[in-house]
Design a protein around this motif. Structure first.
Motif, PDB file in Angstrom:
ATOM      1  N   GLU A  47       0.823  -1.206   0.000  1.00  0.00           N
ATOM      2  CA  GLU A  47       0.000   0.000   0.000  1.00  0.00           C
ATOM      3  C   GLU A  47       0.859   1.258   0.000  1.00  0.00           C
ATOM      4  N   GLY A 187      -9.475  -5.285   0.701  1.00  0.00           N
ATOM      5  CA  GLY A 187      -9.614  -4.523   1.935  1.00  0.00           C
ATOM      6  C   GLY A 187     -10.113  -5.379   3.078  1.00  0.00           C
ATOM      7  N   ASN A 190     -11.112  -2.340   9.721  1.00  0.00           N
ATOM      8  CA  ASN A 190     -10.288  -2.164  10.899  1.00  0.00           C
ATOM      9  C   ASN A 190     -11.189  -2.146  12.130  1.00  0.00           C
ATOM     10  N   GLN A 233      -7.437   6.709   6.047  1.00  0.00           N
ATOM     11  CA  GLN A 233      -6.661   5.526   5.690  1.00  0.00           C
ATOM     12  C   GLN A 233      -7.308   4.248   6.183  1.00  0.00           C
ATOM     13  N   THR A 236     -12.790   1.536   4.377  1.00  0.00           N
ATOM     14  CA  THR A 236     -12.910   0.493   3.364  1.00  0.00           C
ATOM     15  C   THR A 236     -14.207   0.715   2.602  1.00  0.00           C
ATOM     16  N   THR A 250      -9.770  -1.659  -0.382  1.00  0.00           N
ATOM     17  CA  THR A 250      -8.932  -0.558   0.070  1.00  0.00           C
ATOM     18  C   THR A 250      -8.657   0.351  -1.118  1.00  0.00           C
TER      19      THR A 250
END
Length: 265
Positions: A47, A187, A190, A233, A236, A250
């Motif tokens: 990434e 992705g 998180n 960041q 998704t 992502t």
């Protein structure tokens, strides 16, 4: 070798004085890139490698494009900040004198990987220079390692250091790009920063380019940046059923510099 002097006008008259003597007047568009430096490779996540842009881009009128300040906090904004500043004619000519010292006008595409014998997992520093004969590319693996600091590499280091000093002394203005690159890959949400959003753009999926690692790349006009202003960041994206094989995805969203290719090779 030859010295290049650029005047800050809409179309620049460039006088090239070769070592053997004689002048040749050529035309350089003020909005075209002249110098661009970047870092490639190294031991970094995919990434980071795909989302990283040029370190510096210098246009024919002395406009300098460079990364803005980013914080170490996570998650930061999805779109990295870039700034512009104006080099004086003397500053621009000083950079071009370093290009001359490197002999870049005589190179088409060359890489110094001599440091690979004693350094592992370093980045490769790349400089690209444009003149009337086209693009010239020179790359150095592990630039700055004492064992591979030739005269050419020393001039490369001096050029980057000069630009570092200039940008450290200027606040710059926000860079307004013409093009935006979006790269989409697998992705995962998180758990600490949950932020799953629906895909925000209308698509014709055949316009995307598949990269070597299976990720997808496409270039948009700059107006799409407003769509991603509040994304981070950690965001998704839920992909349409007729979109990519990976869901969620992502995204890496980055303003392109002049002279950059649409998608990485």
């Amino acid at each position: 070798m030859r010295r290049v002097s650029l005047g800050l006008v809409v179309v620049l008259a460039v006088t090239l004085a070769a070592c053997g003597g004689g002048d040749d007047s050529v035309q350089v568009d003020r909005e075209d890139p002249v110098i661009q430096t970047s870092s490639e490779g190294g031991f970094v996540p995919v990434e980071f490698a795909l989302g990283q842009g040029p370190r510096y881009t210098v246009l024919g009128d002395g406009t300098l494009i460079f990364p803005g300040v980013t914080t170490l906090e996570f998650p930061g904004g999805l779109v990295p900040p870039y700034l512009t500043a104006q080099l004086s004619e003397s500053q621009l000519n000083a950079l071009l004198a370093m290009i001359d010292d490197m002999g870049l006008a005589d190179i088409v595409d060359e890489t110094d990987d001599s440091a690979g014998n004693f350094v592992a997992d370093a980045s490769t520093e790349v400089i690209r220079y444009w003149d009337e004969s086209g693009e010239h590319r020179y790359a150095v693996y592990a630039l700055g390692i004492e064992e591979n600091t030739s005269e050419r590499n020393a001039a490369f280091l001096e050029l980057v250091s000069t630009l570092d000093e200039f940008t450290a002394q200027t606040s710059g203005e926000p860079y307004q790009p013409e093009r935006v690159r979006i790269i989409a890959g697998p992705g995962a949400e998180n758990a600490d920063f949950p932020d799953l959003r629906p895909w925000p753009l209308d698509e014709e999926w055949g316009q995307w380019q598949t990269l070597a690692n299976g990720w997808q790349c496409r270039v948009y006009e700059a107006d799409v940046l407003a769509t991603f202003e509040e994304a981070t960041q950690a965001t998704t994206w839920e992909m349409p059923e007729d979109g990519f094989d990976f869901d969620p995805a992502t995204l890496l969203v980055r303003p392109l510099h002049p002279g950059e290719p649409d998608c990485p090779s």
